[in-house]
Design an enzyme around this catalytic site. Structure first.
Site, PDB file in Angstrom:
ATOM      1  N   GLU A 139      14.489 -15.514  -0.804  1.00 12.68           N
ATOM      2  CA  GLU A 139      14.947 -16.576   0.089  1.00 12.68           C
ATOM      3  C   GLU A 139      13.921 -17.701   0.214  1.00 12.68           C
ATOM      4  O   GLU A 139      14.271 -18.811   0.624  1.00 12.68           O
ATOM      5  CB  GLU A 139      15.216 -16.018   1.489  1.00 12.68           C
ATOM      6  CG  GLU A 139      16.410 -15.079   1.575  1.00 12.68           C
ATOM      7  CD  GLU A 139      16.500 -14.446   2.953  1.00 12.68           C
ATOM      8  OE1 GLU A 139      15.710 -14.822   3.845  1.00 12.68           O
ATOM      9  OE2 GLU A 139      17.356 -13.556   3.131  1.00 12.68           O
TER      10      GLU A 139
ATOM     11  N   ASP B 184       0.834  -1.192   0.000  1.00  8.97           N
ATOM     12  CA  ASP B 184       0.000   0.000   0.000  1.00  8.97           C
ATOM     13  C   ASP B 184       0.876   1.253   0.000  1.00  8.97           C
ATOM     14  O   ASP B 184       1.879   1.329   0.712  1.00  8.97           O
ATOM     15  CB  ASP B 184      -0.885  -0.024   1.246  1.00  8.97           C
ATOM     16  CG  ASP B 184      -1.846   1.136   1.305  1.00  8.97           C
ATOM     17  OD1 ASP B 184      -2.697   1.228   0.412  1.00  8.97           O
ATOM     18  OD2 ASP B 184      -1.742   1.936   2.253  1.00  8.97           O
TER      19      ASP B 184
END
Length: 555
Positions: free
Chosen positions: A279, A230
């Site tokens: 990751e 956002d």
């Protein structure tokens, strides 16, 4: 009371067909159709009149059947709800109105079992004024280290009674509110680009950076497949917080160059976040809600070491006009191509008037606009209820409205509640299947005629058009991922037409008649191929192409 869950490992169930981007194989997000769920208005599982996570979980099979690839959930975090959850008090807890963390865990697992990915909203530009950091900063007063996690400043003028600069809130009025010192005397001011209950965080502060890296890992460990960020363009402010130097109310959907939006420093944040996303297995993604002055500026957010997608608001803001649409499509594709990111396409969301109403041509034009959008190369976003052909609700009484900008002078139009009315599932009242306890915003009496129940199985319905379009889009090799279209030049005026080619030589032609009169299928459209799909259920094919109609042909 908030509830926390211990650290979680990756869920056992992975999303079906979840390739990473390797070699020439594009990542799943390059052609994904992502469906936005506004939790309070989707489905109510406990009968209190408010949508919740159990309600969403129960309706996941509907979304899988619709044919979308991922579900984006607007905020469900612990919040005082001053701005419908975009004022977060605890980023690791579920607001009790939506359920608890166990509900989020179950929802994610069920979605994965159905082959759906889950993207959650992240709100890093500001927190709630009820966030523990801000509460303590106020209590401890000037000089507290916690104040550096926000933007506290002394006021201007001899007595500090004027705001620190001339910035305006997106929701109207000054972007600054003055505090009271612990002894009751007038104190410093704090910055809030949105409501006063949403103080802006200071991203120059190391603790803020560390906290959000931790929040990312918390939800990635829970199994989410990505984040919609956002106000992704707003976290970094120009050094010294300089005056704008001009008057005029800001707009949430604007493209002005401003000292608090689209500053270059945001990209350092996203390069760090990308390392965390990479990751985790399963190709987790970041999506930027970035309002920028141009598509070229938007493209900076999706460079190879930053985020994966950015909303294409320039397309959303384009009128139903062949020349204007062609221009913004070209700009969008040209801007994304150098960075290798997919263009995204969107017509409606929780902040704008639904496109059935906004485009001014009723249901026929809305259906045509959707079929055009779904033929474009890249990823598409759908907003809950648009597959039902829902219009904007324009006659909500003032006393039921909850949009915070509605209550502030000279802010946004304050009418965002009209696109947030709970959606209809069945023909029957009192809430058309939304829940047993009514709905938090009143639904129009005709909502039952637009319900999922009413439209399912009707080949002329908007719901079945969406189901068909998404199925064809998934199956036809010329649709979905890509970065270019072949424009058909010799076509009638007011018609937007292009061809897309698959590696195996098959093609799809898409033509949209943006005029209010039928047009002949002439020139390069004289023999477009076999009709795949049309937005006009009554059109048998052949010339002419009806007004406000889009069609797909295959060859």
């Amino acid at each position: 009371m908030t509830q926390h869950l211990a650290d979680r490992t990756q869920p056992d169930s992975e999303p079906a067909q979840a390739p990473s981007a390797t070699g020439d194989q594009p990542g799943w997000w390059h052609d994904a159709v992502i469906y936005q769920v506004y939790p309070r208005s989707f489905a109510d599982g406990n009968g209190d009149g408010m949508g919740d996570l159990p309600g969403i979980r129960a309706r996941l099979p509907y979304l899988a059947q619709l044919g979308v690839d991922a579900v984006w959930l607007s905020p469900f975090y612990a919040s005082p709800q001053a701005d419908a959850g975009y004022d977060v008090a605890d980023y690791r807890a579920i607001d009790p109105m939506f359920g608890e963390l166990a509900d989020a865990d179950a929802l994610i697992r069920d979605a994965h079992d159905l082959g759906l990915r889950i993207i959650v909203d992240l709100v890093p530009n500001h927190s709630s004024d009820r966030h523990d950091w801000f509460v303590r900063a106020l209590r401890e007063g000037p000089g507290s280290p916690l104040r550096d996690r926000y933007h506290f400043r002394p006021g201007r003028g001899a007595d500090g009674s004027e705001p620190p600069n001339d910035w305006e809130s997106i929701f109207g009025g000054p972007a600054w509110t003055r505090t009271r010192n612990p002894d009751g005397t007038p104190g410093e001011w704090y910055l809030h680009l949105f409501a006063p209950e949403q103080p802006d965080l200071n991203w120059e502060n190391r603790a803020v950076q560390d906290e959000f890296r931790s929040v990312l890992r918390f939800w990635l460990d829970m199994g989410v497949d990505g984040f919609r960020i956002d106000v992704a363009h707003g976290m970094v402010k120009a050094p010294g917080l300089p005056d704008m130097g001009r008057a005029g109310q800001l707009k949430l959907l604007g493209t002005q160059q401003l000292p608090f939006f689209d500053q270059d420093g945001v990209h350092e944040i996203y390069r760090e976040w990308r390392k965390i996303l990479d990751e985790y297995p399963g190709a987790r993604i970041g999506v930027a809600e970035a309002w920028t002055p141009s598509p070229d500026r938007t493209a900076l957010y999706v460079r190879g070491d930053e985020l994966h997608q950015a909303f294409n608001f320039h397309y959303l803001n384009t009128e139903w006009d062949a020349a204007g649409l062609r221009s913004v499509i070209d700009l969008s594709l040209d801007s994304m191509r150098p960075v290798g990111a997919p263009s995204t396409w969107v017509l409606s969301n929780h902040d704008v008037v639904r496109h059935r109403t906004r485009l001014g041509g009723g249901l026929a034009r809305a259906r045509a606009a959707t079929l055009l959008m779904l033929a474009l190369p890249g990823s598409a976003y759908l907003y809950q209820g648009e597959e039902l052909g829902l219009p904007e609700v324009t006659d909500l009484p003032d006393e039921v409205r909850q949009d915070p900008s509605f209550f502030r002078d000279n802010g946004q139009d304050g009418l965002r509640d009209g696109c947030r009315v709970p959606i209809p599932w069945t023909r029957e009242t009192p809430s058309f299947g939304f829940g047993e306890g009514g709905s938090w915003l009143p639904q129009p009496a005709v909502w039952g005629d637009l319900s999922v129940e009413e439209q399912t199985g009707d080949p002329s319905s908007t719901l079945e058009l969406y189901r068909s379009a998404l199925a064809v889009r998934r199956e036809h090799p010329a649709l979905g991922a890509g970065d270019a279209v072949e424009w058909l030049e010799n076509v009638p005026e007011g018609v937007l037409a292009f061809r897309r080619r698959a590696a195996d030589g098959r093609t799809v032609v898409c033509a949209a008649n943006t005029t209010t009169a039928p047009v002949p299928l002439a020139g390069e459209l004289a023999d477009p191929g076999s009709l795949l799909l049309s937005s006009d259920p009554a059109w048998p094919g052949g010339s002419p192409l009806p007004a406000d109609t889009t069609a797909w042909w295959s060859a």
